[in-house]
Write a protein that holds these residues in place. Structure first.
Motif, PDB file in Angstrom:
ATOM      1  N   VAL A   1      49.750 -45.887  49.227  1.00 24.82           N
ATOM      2  CA  VAL A   1      50.250 -44.554  49.562  1.00 24.82           C
ATOM      3  C   VAL A   1      49.192 -43.791  50.353  1.00 24.82           C
ATOM      4  CG1 VAL A   1      51.108 -42.370  48.658  1.00 24.82           C
ATOM      5  CG2 VAL A   1      51.731 -44.517  47.541  1.00 24.82           C
ATOM      6  N   LEU A   2      49.607 -43.307  51.516  1.00 24.71           N
ATOM      7  CA  LEU A   2      48.725 -42.523  52.379  1.00 24.71           C
ATOM      8  C   LEU A   2      49.277 -41.112  52.511  1.00 24.71           C
ATOM      9  CD1 LEU A   2      48.711 -45.475  54.780  1.00 24.71           C
ATOM     10  CD2 LEU A   2      46.601 -44.675  53.737  1.00 24.71           C
ATOM     11  N   LEU A   3      48.411 -40.193  52.906  1.00 20.88           N
ATOM     12  CA  LEU A   3      48.806 -38.787  52.952  1.00 20.88           C
ATOM     13  C   LEU A   3      49.296 -38.342  54.316  1.00 20.88           C
ATOM     14  CD1 LEU A   3      45.882 -37.407  50.775  1.00 20.88           C
ATOM     15  CD2 LEU A   3      48.282 -37.567  50.108  1.00 20.88           C
ATOM     16  N   THR A   4      48.961 -39.091  55.363  1.00 19.13           N
ATOM     17  CA  THR A   4      49.385 -38.691  56.709  1.00 19.13           C
ATOM     18  C   THR A   4      49.855 -39.900  57.512  1.00 19.13           C
ATOM     19  OG1 THR A   4      47.204 -38.976  57.766  1.00 19.13           O
ATOM     20  CG2 THR A   4      47.641 -36.844  56.706  1.00 19.13           C
ATOM     21  N   GLU A   5      50.752 -39.642  58.462  1.00 16.33           N
ATOM     22  CA  GLU A   5      51.232 -40.690  59.366  1.00 16.33           C
ATOM     23  C   GLU A   5      50.102 -41.198  60.260  1.00 16.33           C
ATOM     24  OE1 GLU A   5      53.997 -42.254  59.482  1.00 16.33           O
ATOM     25  OE2 GLU A   5      55.335 -41.051  58.220  1.00 16.33           O
ATOM     26  N   LYS A   6      49.160 -40.328  60.609  1.00 11.29           N
ATOM     27  CA  LYS A   6      48.068 -40.732  61.503  1.00 11.29           C
ATOM     28  C   LYS A   6      47.152 -41.752  60.834  1.00 11.29           C
ATOM     29  CE  LYS A   6      48.139 -36.489  64.256  1.00 11.29           C
ATOM     30  NZ  LYS A   6      47.443 -35.238  64.634  1.00 11.29           N
ATOM     31  N   GLN A   7      46.860 -41.546  59.556  1.00 11.65           N
ATOM     32  CA  GLN A   7      46.030 -42.536  58.870  1.00 11.65           C
ATOM     33  C   GLN A   7      46.790 -43.850  58.711  1.00 11.65           C
ATOM     34  OE1 GLN A   7      44.517 -41.556  54.935  1.00 11.65           O
ATOM     35  NE2 GLN A   7      42.769 -42.898  55.232  1.00 11.65           N
TER      36      GLN A   7
ATOM     37  N   ALA B   1      41.243 -36.492  53.761  1.00 11.33           N
ATOM     38  CA  ALA B   1      42.419 -37.352  53.881  1.00 11.33           C
ATOM     39  C   ALA B   1      43.662 -36.507  54.081  1.00 11.33           C
ATOM     40  CB  ALA B   1      42.568 -38.233  52.648  1.00 11.33           C
ATOM     41  N   PHE B   2      43.573 -35.256  53.651  1.00  7.11           N
ATOM     42  CA  PHE B   2      44.726 -34.369  53.798  1.00  7.11           C
ATOM     43  C   PHE B   2      44.301 -32.898  53.869  1.00  7.11           C
ATOM     44  CE2 PHE B   2      48.247 -31.789  52.116  1.00  7.11           C
ATOM     45  CZ  PHE B   2      49.268 -32.198  52.964  1.00  7.11           C
ATOM     46  N   SER B   3      43.462 -32.453  52.982  1.00 10.63           N
ATOM     47  CA  SER B   3      43.011 -31.070  52.826  1.00 10.63           C
ATOM     48  C   SER B   3      44.049 -30.260  52.065  1.00 10.63           C
ATOM     49  CB  SER B   3      42.698 -30.387  54.157  1.00 10.63           C
ATOM     50  OG  SER B   3      42.242 -29.058  53.933  1.00 10.63           O
ATOM     51  N   LEU B   4      43.956 -30.373  50.742  1.00 12.97           N
ATOM     52  CA  LEU B   4      44.859 -29.669  49.846  1.00 12.97           C
ATOM     53  C   LEU B   4      44.735 -28.161  50.011  1.00 12.97           C
ATOM     54  CD1 LEU B   4      46.915 -30.352  47.602  1.00 12.97           C
ATOM     55  CD2 LEU B   4      45.045 -30.172  45.957  1.00 12.97           C
ATOM     56  N   VAL B   5      43.501 -27.682  50.250  1.00  7.35           N
ATOM     57  CA  VAL B   5      43.305 -26.231  50.372  1.00  7.35           C
ATOM     58  C   VAL B   5      44.003 -25.684  51.618  1.00  7.35           C
ATOM     59  CG1 VAL B   5      41.178 -26.146  49.030  1.00  7.35           C
ATOM     60  CG2 VAL B   5      41.058 -26.533  51.498  1.00  7.35           C
TER      61      VAL B   5
ATOM     62  N   HIS C   1      50.689 -19.740  51.187  1.00  3.19           N
ATOM     63  CA  HIS C   1      50.546 -18.343  50.788  1.00  3.19           C
ATOM     64  C   HIS C   1      50.491 -17.415  52.008  1.00  3.19           C
ATOM     65  CE1 HIS C   1      49.350 -20.132  46.910  1.00  3.19           C
ATOM     66  NE2 HIS C   1      49.727 -18.981  46.383  1.00  3.19           N
ATOM     67  N   GLY C   2      50.912 -17.933  53.154  1.00  5.89           N
ATOM     68  CA  GLY C   2      50.923 -17.114  54.356  1.00  5.89           C
ATOM     69  C   GLY C   2      49.543 -16.758  54.866  1.00  5.89           C
ATOM     70  N   CYS C   3      48.556 -17.579  54.516  1.00  8.78           N
ATOM     71  CA  CYS C   3      47.173 -17.327  54.924  1.00  8.78           C
ATOM     72  C   CYS C   3      46.786 -18.352  55.989  1.00  8.78           C
ATOM     73  CB  CYS C   3      46.250 -17.427  53.709  1.00  8.78           C
ATOM     74  SG  CYS C   3      44.589 -16.796  53.980  1.00  8.78           S
ATOM     75  N   PRO C   4      46.722 -17.960  57.262  1.00  7.91           N
ATOM     76  CA  PRO C   4      46.418 -18.905  58.340  1.00  7.91           C
ATOM     77  C   PRO C   4      45.070 -19.591  58.113  1.00  7.91           C
ATOM     78  CG  PRO C   4      47.111 -16.766  59.208  1.00  7.91           C
ATOM     79  CD  PRO C   4      46.884 -16.583  57.740  1.00  7.91           C
ATOM     80  N   VAL C   5      44.879 -20.722  58.787  1.00  6.07           N
ATOM     81  CA  VAL C   5      43.647 -21.494  58.629  1.00  6.07           C
ATOM     82  C   VAL C   5      43.014 -21.744  60.000  1.00  6.07           C
ATOM     83  CG1 VAL C   5      42.609 -23.629  57.769  1.00  6.07           C
ATOM     84  CG2 VAL C   5      44.590 -22.646  56.588  1.00  6.07           C
ATOM     85  N   ILE C   6      41.713 -21.501  60.080  1.00  3.95           N
ATOM     86  CA  ILE C   6      40.927 -21.888  61.255  1.00  3.95           C
ATOM     87  C   ILE C   6      39.995 -22.997  60.789  1.00  3.95           C
ATOM     88  CG2 ILE C   6      39.284 -21.155  63.011  1.00  3.95           C
ATOM     89  CD1 ILE C   6      40.332 -18.316  62.709  1.00  3.95           C
ATOM     90  N   GLY C   7      40.131 -24.172  61.383  1.00  4.95           N
ATOM     91  CA  GLY C   7      39.346 -25.292  60.875  1.00  4.95           C
ATOM     92  C   GLY C   7      39.052 -26.344  61.916  1.00  4.95           C
ATOM     93  N   TYR C   8      38.077 -27.188  61.585  1.00  2.00           N
ATOM     94  CA  TYR C   8      37.741 -28.325  62.443  1.00  2.00           C
ATOM     95  C   TYR C   8      38.933 -29.281  62.539  1.00  2.00           C
ATOM     96  CZ  TYR C   8      32.659 -27.394  62.673  1.00  2.00           C
ATOM     97  OH  TYR C   8      31.412 -26.871  62.929  1.00  2.00           O
ATOM     98  N   ASP C   9      39.125 -29.845  63.716  1.00  2.00           N
ATOM     99  CA  ASP C   9      40.189 -30.830  63.945  1.00  2.00           C
ATOM    100  C   ASP C   9      39.653 -32.208  63.565  1.00  2.00           C
ATOM    101  OD1 ASP C   9      42.413 -32.201  64.687  1.00  2.00           O
ATOM    102  OD2 ASP C   9      42.192 -31.861  66.846  1.00  2.00           O
ATOM    103  N   ILE C  10      39.688 -32.495  62.286  1.00  2.00           N
ATOM    104  CA  ILE C  10      39.107 -33.725  61.748  1.00  2.00           C
ATOM    105  C   ILE C  10      40.210 -34.694  61.336  1.00  2.00           C
ATOM    106  CG2 ILE C  10      36.955 -32.679  60.921  1.00  2.00           C
ATOM    107  CD1 ILE C  10      38.348 -32.363  58.184  1.00  2.00           C
ATOM    108  N   LYS C  11      39.830 -35.938  61.128  1.00  2.00           N
ATOM    109  CA  LYS C  11      40.725 -36.904  60.496  1.00  2.00           C
ATOM    110  C   LYS C  11      40.523 -36.760  58.995  1.00  2.00           C
ATOM    111  CE  LYS C  11      40.953 -40.469  64.095  1.00  2.00           C
ATOM    112  NZ  LYS C  11      42.377 -40.651  64.263  1.00  2.00           N
ATOM    113  N   TYR C  12      41.576 -36.695  58.220  1.00  2.00           N
ATOM    114  CA  TYR C  12      42.976 -36.541  58.619  1.00  2.00           C
ATOM    115  C   TYR C  12      43.480 -35.262  57.970  1.00  2.00           C
ATOM    116  CZ  TYR C  12      42.719 -41.516  59.803  1.00  2.00           C
ATOM    117  OH  TYR C  12      42.371 -42.729  60.339  1.00  2.00           O
ATOM    118  N   GLY C  13      44.664 -34.821  58.291  1.00  2.00           N
ATOM    119  CA  GLY C  13      45.282 -33.739  57.558  1.00  2.00           C
ATOM    120  C   GLY C  13      45.443 -32.430  58.290  1.00  2.00           C
ATOM    121  N   PRO C  14      44.354 -31.770  58.695  1.00  2.00           N
ATOM    122  CA  PRO C  14      44.510 -30.450  59.317  1.00  2.00           C
ATOM    123  C   PRO C  14      45.479 -30.427  60.488  1.00  2.00           C
ATOM    124  CG  PRO C  14      42.232 -30.776  58.713  1.00  2.00           C
ATOM    125  CD  PRO C  14      42.932 -32.080  58.425  1.00  2.00           C
TER     126      PRO C  14
END
Length: 528
Positions: free
Chosen positions: A296-302, A423-427, A434-447
């Motif tokens: 079981v994987l968390l993303t199609e990309k992985q 692998a996904f980034s649960l946070v 919760h309607g709180c936008p995210v600014i984050g690094y474009d990493i593998k995988y998840g974001p």
């Protein structure tokens, strides 16, 4: 007389549970609730680490809505110690022993007690600050600690540790059943200045040694064989592959189904997905990807990257994390203007030094800005020193871990993510829901599977501090943009609904049963 129909048992395999759950543990318990509520399946959460506080932790997780009250927790040590699961108060006889020739002094502002004999400290009794129940007793001889007794959540003696008086490492541990008889003894050795487990002995009630093991992994393997009944059908869902995957290989019955969950990158370096060294947690799995009934994987990309490296197999399944239910939207006006948040372990792979350094530059342009980082970990002191060096003590704050972060997400205008890899980034999922936008690094995988650049947040190339800083400033100085990102975060979060996750898990379980039947017929045809 008809044979009894085999029971299907679903086991979620973890190492431990704690008041401060890891992302993997939180995801596993959420999956357990989805199984119970959406699929009508009540799984068993399995742990192997000794934890004398597990009864209290279980109550805490149920009280906070993290663990469903009907989902049992099966721990290896509690199994051998025959721990009473009801959590009823046990008789704490040791705490009631008071010698007239000993002096008992209460420790101010605690429920603890120091015990003296002839003016010398003999014992320190540590008690719960809330209930006063005995947690442990430290014993001293000539000013040095020589022994520690630990008690379980029912007040029963659980383990006695014999300590080296000078170095304070454990020499021997004796684990007790609730009736007071020893069940496990561990001996430790010191080789080349390294403290390691020497041997493990299992005892019957008469004190006879019935089994002996060299390593904890052998004890785990033995225990797994004890709890598996040949007549039942088992679905082992492995959240901690390093501990369980190899041990489960001895259970080769057609009634045992092994489902491995990949919670992080499959490679060590986080960059070369196709030739890089395999993450040691998953080395045994990727040595032969045909062995597990499901991966079981968390993303199609992985999944795509793994297929390119190891070939296309019918046992790959993508099931992202999900939410039990979507939070109710809150008016944007309730969010604290200029307050940014992050939830993370204080560990090197989270790149929190990047986050702090970049936010210090934001403050130069937006003096009212503040950043609250919630978590715990080994890097705390280092991060506090960095905040002090940058003169940011009035703008950047390290906050304690929060079990239920809803109020954090609903009060911040957006959150930040600077991890080296996920692998996904649960946070990220929780923040967006919760309607709180995210600014984050474009990493593998998840974001990149969740953050739609410019719609519900922003993706930043790894290491591009200048762009990261500018995006934070853009949002902090444009309330309308911030509100639009928040609205779209709520809308996009619909994909995280538990119904979709439940549907994928149902398909996986049906697929496993179908493949087993096909393989059985194929084997029969060959033998014929």
């Amino acid at each position: 007389m008809f044979d009894e129909k085999p029971k299907k048992k679903y086991m979620f395999l973890n190492i431990d549970l704690a008041y401060h759950l890891t992302g993997i543990e939180r995801a596993s318990l959420l999956r357990a609730k989805i199984f119970h509520e959406q699929l009508g399946i009540t799984p068993v959460v399995v742990t192997t680490k000794y934890n004398e506080q597990l009864l209290d932790i279980r109550k805490h997780l149920i009280h906070n809505g993290i663990l469903h009250e009907q989902v049992p927790v099966l721990n290896m040590y509690e199994y051998f110690q025959e721990t009473i699961q009801s959590g009823q108060d046990g008789v704490d006889e040791r705490s009631r022993v008071r010698r007239k020739d000993w002096t008992y002094k209460d420790v101010p502002h605690t429920n603890d007690t120091r015990v003296y004999r002839d003016g010398r400290l003999m014992m320190y009794q540590k008690r719960s600050p809330d209930t006063g129940r005995l947690h442990y007793i430290n014993y001293f001889h000539q000013g040095k600690k020589i022994r520690r007794d630990k008690f379980d959540g029912n007040g029963c003696l659980s383990v006695i540790q014999t300590l080296d008086p000078d170095k304070q490492y454990v020499l021997m541990e004796t684990y007790y059943r609730v009736d007071g008889t020893p069940c496990i003894i561990k001996h430790y050795t010191r080789d080349n200045n390294k403290h390691r487990l020497g041997c493990i002995m299992m005892l019957n009630r008469q004190g006879d040694v019935m089994e002996a093991f060299n390593e904890e992994s052998e004890l785990i393997s033995y225990w797994l064989r004890q709890i598996v009944k040949p007549s039942d059908i088992y679905y082992f869902m492995i959240d901690k592959n390093r501990v369980y995957y190899k041990q489960l290989q001895v259970l080769t019955s057609e009634h045992v189904h092994i489902i491995t969950l990949i919670h992080s990158l499959h490679v060590k370096n986080g960059r070369d997905m196709f030739t890089g060294a395999i993450n040691s947690n998953y080395a045994d799995i990727f040595a032969d990807v045909t062995k597990p009934d499901a991966i079981v994987l968390l993303t199609e990309k992985q999944k795509s990257d793994i297929q390119k490296r190891f070939g296309i197999q019918g046992n790959y399944h993508v099931i992202p994390h999900a939410l039990e239910k979507l939070p109710a939207p809150v008016p944007f006006i309730r969010r604290e203007e200029k307050k940014v948040a992050a939830l993370s372990r204080y560990s090197p792979e989270k790149n929190l030094d990047h986050m702090i350094e970049m936010f210090s530059k934001v403050v130069q342009r937006v003096p009212e800005a503040s950043l609250e980082i919630y978590g715990s970990g080994s890097e705390k002191r280092k991060l506090l020193e960095l905040i002090d060096q940058l003169g940011m003590k009035e703008h950047i704050f390290l906050k304690p871990y929060v079990a239920n972060p809803s109020t954090v997400y609903e009060s911040a205008v957006f959150t930040l993510l600077t991890s080296k890899c996920e692998a996904f980034s649960l946070v990220t999922m929780e923040s967006l829901s919760h309607g709180c936008p995210v600014i984050g690094y474009d990493i593998k995988y998840g974001p990149s599977d969740m953050i739609m650049d410019g719609k519900n947040g922003f993706l930043i190339p790894v290491g591009d501090h200048e762009m990261f800083v500018q995006r934070i400033i853009d949002v902090l100085t444009n309330r309308s943009l911030n509100e639009l990102l928040s609205q779209q975060a709520y809308e996009y979060a619909r994909q995280f609904r538990s119904q979709e996750s439940a549907k994928r898990w149902r398909h996986l379980l049906e697929n496993i049963s179908k493949r087993k039947v096909e393989n059985t017929f194929a084997s029969f045809a060959v033998e014929s």
